[in-house]
Design a protein around this motif. Structure first.
Motif, PDB file in Angstrom:
ATOM      1  N   GLU A 139      11.260  18.100  64.949  1.00 12.72           N
ATOM      2  CA  GLU A 139      10.582  16.820  64.825  1.00 12.72           C
ATOM      3  C   GLU A 139       9.811  16.492  66.102  1.00 12.72           C
ATOM      4  OE1 GLU A 139      10.115  12.908  62.690  1.00 12.72           O
ATOM      5  OE2 GLU A 139      10.333  15.038  62.183  1.00 12.72           O
TER       6      GLU A 139
ATOM      7  N   ALA B 166      16.900  20.321  64.142  1.00 10.92           N
ATOM      8  CA  ALA B 166      16.079  19.358  63.411  1.00 10.92           C
ATOM      9  C   ALA B 166      15.360  18.410  64.365  1.00 10.92           C
ATOM     10  CB  ALA B 166      16.940  18.574  62.436  1.00 10.92           C
TER      11      ALA B 166
ATOM     12  N   ASP C 111      17.133   9.620  47.963  1.00 16.79           N
ATOM     13  CA  ASP C 111      16.884  10.326  49.225  1.00 16.79           C
ATOM     14  C   ASP C 111      17.869   9.801  50.260  1.00 16.79           C
ATOM     15  OD1 ASP C 111      16.013  11.430  51.590  1.00 16.79           O
ATOM     16  OD2 ASP C 111      13.885  11.112  51.175  1.00 16.79           O
ATOM     17  N   THR C 112      18.883  10.579  50.551  1.00 22.75           N
ATOM     18  CA  THR C 112      19.921  10.132  51.479  1.00 22.75           C
ATOM     19  C   THR C 112      19.724  10.654  52.902  1.00 22.75           C
ATOM     20  OG1 THR C 112      21.338  11.979  50.802  1.00 22.75           O
ATOM     21  CG2 THR C 112      21.636   9.878  49.638  1.00 22.75           C
TER      22      THR C 112
ATOM     23  N   SER D  77      16.194  12.644  54.062  1.00 23.41           N
ATOM     24  CA  SER D  77      15.107  13.578  54.360  1.00 23.41           C
ATOM     25  C   SER D  77      14.165  12.965  55.385  1.00 23.41           C
ATOM     26  CB  SER D  77      14.322  13.913  53.086  1.00 23.41           C
ATOM     27  OG  SER D  77      13.412  12.873  52.770  1.00 23.41           O
ATOM     28  N   ALA D  78      13.161  13.730  55.798  1.00 26.54           N
ATOM     29  CA  ALA D  78      12.174  13.240  56.761  1.00 26.54           C
ATOM     30  C   ALA D  78      11.431  12.028  56.228  1.00 26.54           C
ATOM     31  CB  ALA D  78      11.192  14.359  57.104  1.00 26.54           C
ATOM     32  N   ARG D  79      11.267  11.945  54.901  1.00 28.06           N
ATOM     33  CA  ARG D  79      10.524  10.814  54.336  1.00 28.06           C
ATOM     34  C   ARG D  79      11.273   9.491  54.503  1.00 28.06           C
ATOM     35  NH1 ARG D  79       7.884  11.939  48.558  1.00 28.06           N
ATOM     36  NH2 ARG D  79      10.072  12.144  47.929  1.00 28.06           N
ATOM     37  N   SER D  80      12.565   9.551  54.736  1.00 30.55           N
ATOM     38  CA  SER D  80      13.314   8.313  54.938  1.00 30.55           C
ATOM     39  C   SER D  80      13.226   7.813  56.372  1.00 30.55           C
ATOM     40  CB  SER D  80      14.784   8.510  54.541  1.00 30.55           C
ATOM     41  OG  SER D  80      15.403   9.463  55.379  1.00 30.55           O
TER      42      SER D  80
ATOM     43  N   HIS E  73      16.085  10.298  63.143  1.00 25.15           N
ATOM     44  CA  HIS E  73      15.353   9.041  63.038  1.00 25.15           C
ATOM     45  C   HIS E  73      14.975   8.419  64.376  1.00 25.15           C
ATOM     46  CE1 HIS E  73      19.539   7.930  63.578  1.00 25.15           C
ATOM     47  NE2 HIS E  73      19.211   6.678  63.789  1.00 25.15           N
TER      48      HIS E  73
ATOM     49  N   VAL F  23      19.570   6.581  57.421  1.00 26.05           N
ATOM     50  CA  VAL F  23      19.955   7.993  57.388  1.00 26.05           C
ATOM     51  C   VAL F  23      21.405   8.232  57.792  1.00 26.05           C
ATOM     52  CG1 VAL F  23      17.642   8.912  57.691  1.00 26.05           C
ATOM     53  CG2 VAL F  23      19.001   8.331  59.707  1.00 26.05           C
TER      54      VAL F  23
END
Length: 400
Positions: free
Chosen positions: A51, A47, A276-277, A279-282, A19, A241
């Motif tokens: 990103e 990861a 959603d705990t 993922s990229a969408r969070s 994040h 996140v």
């Protein structure tokens, strides 16, 4: 830069989650366009590396940015997963194991403060340390006195700068407003794609991980139960996140320790709930752009939410006395409730008067984020170049 050896600047991503990457990676891409600079992105996980590459790109359009992976030592690689369950053990191990490499840079840009251990405890004295905070929220932890130890602090807007100087002790000339580089990656005010096909309004529940401030520990399951038992709203459960990165959450600031718990299977299988705990969408503003109502507590994502003013509701199950407290300034942007009944009432009110807090939210957004014709990443890159050009270089003196 006057034919001198190139300045070497590292953008360090050393965290358990991704994040923080969007807060500084755009600056690396812009900085690499300046002649006389070598820019590297250093990541401590695959990861984060992915990103960063997705944001910066590998082509010449964003300048030449080098990517490098940093790992902890062998012992830390074995013990790290267990010891990191309740604290930043792996982050510290990465710094320690790579301290000599990090000492070779003229400047290190970070979105967090753990990196100050390089200077305070690991003998890395020469590189300039630049902090671009990963968010523009109100929690007191973002304005600790450690801020004053950075050579430069680049902030999103006047609200943050004022507190950095007053509470963090940052010298005014070392604290520059540059805007919010994360907004360079995506317009936060543009509506996102629909998340459900049933036509109901969608609520995003975004609890923080801090064990004193988060609503999750006191009433999180009750919130999910309430939404599971009604047929008027969809729910996206998208916590900070870090909430589900650790089983135990410790707040040194508030001297509190809490067990996180799990999300029951009955919620994961519910057709009007999206769980959603992490993922990229969070982290990429998908949910803050797509939902209709925000439900949260202490997360700085509320400020990304109000880029397009919409209803927001804040949960205060611990009955914190928040009025006139700058750490809870965002609780002025919607009703604050302490239980499920209050939440249900606030949801009804949001449907009746969705613009009730719009003017207040727009004012808070303007105080929090400086928006100019030059993108934030370009303003931040210029500030970094100014710092480098004004510094006296001492090659080979990275370690004390």
């Amino acid at each position: 830069m006057n034919g001198a050896p190139p300045f070497r600047v590292a953008f360090l991503f050393n965290h358990e989650a991704v994040h923080q990457v969007r807060h500084t990676a755009p600056v690396a891409a812009r900085l690499a366009r300046y002649p006389g600079l070598e820019v590297a992105i250093l990541s401590s996980s695959a990861a984060q590396d992915r990103e960063a590459r997705a944001i910066v790109g590998d082509g010449p359009g964003n300048g030449t940015v080098r990517f490098r992976m940093l790992t902890p030592g062998a012992i830390a690689r074995v013990a790290g997963p267990l010891l990191s369950l309740a604290g930043p053990f792996r982050r510290i191990a990465v710094l320690l194991h790579n301290r000599r490499h990090l000492a070779g840079y003229d400047a290190i840009v970070v979105p967090e403060t753990t990196t100050m251990l390089l200077r305070d405890a690991m003998g890395v004295k020469t590189p300039k340390l630049i902090w671009i905070p990963h968010g523009a929220g109100d929690r007191s932890v973002g304005f600790r006195r450690i801020a004053a130890r950075f050579d430069l602090v680049l902030v999103a807007g006047p609200k943050v700068r004022e507190r950095m100087i007053a509470e963090g002790g940052v010298e005014p000339e070392r604290c520059r407003i540059v805007g919010y580089p994360k907004f360079d990656t995506l317009d936060p005010s543009s509506p996102g794609p629909p998340l459900f096909a049933n036509g109901r309004p969608t609520v995003v529940y975004n609890p923080h991980f801090d064990p004193r401030l988060s609503s999750w520990f006191e009433m999180g399951e009750a919130v999910l139960d309430w939404f599971a038992g009604q047929d008027r709203f969809n729910l996206v459960f998208a916590p900070h996140v870090m909430l589900f990165r650790r089983r135990i959450h410790a707040s040194v600031e508030h001297r509190l320790l809490r067990w996180r718990g799990e999300v029951a299977a009955r919620f994961r299988d519910h057709p009007a709930m999206l769980i959603d705990t992490g993922s990229a969408r969070s982290t990429d503003m998908t949910y803050t752009r797509s939902a209709d109502i925000y439900l949260g507590d202490a997360s700085s994502q509320i400020y990304e939410w109000i880029a397009r003013p919409r209803p927001a509701i804040f949960l205060n199950p611990r009955r914190i006395d928040w009025h006139d407290d700058p750490n809870f300034a965002h609780w002025q942007l919607g009703p604050v409730v302490g239980d499920i009944a209050g939440m249900a009432h606030a949801l009804d009110a949001a449907q009746v008067s969705p613009d009730g807090y719009a003017a207040r939210q727009a004012e808070a957004f303007a105080r929090t984020f400086s928006v100019e014709s030059v993108p934030a990443a370009g303003r931040a890159a210029r500030a970094l170049v100014d710092l480098l050009e004004s510094s006296v270089r001492r090659p080979g003196e990275g370690m004390a």
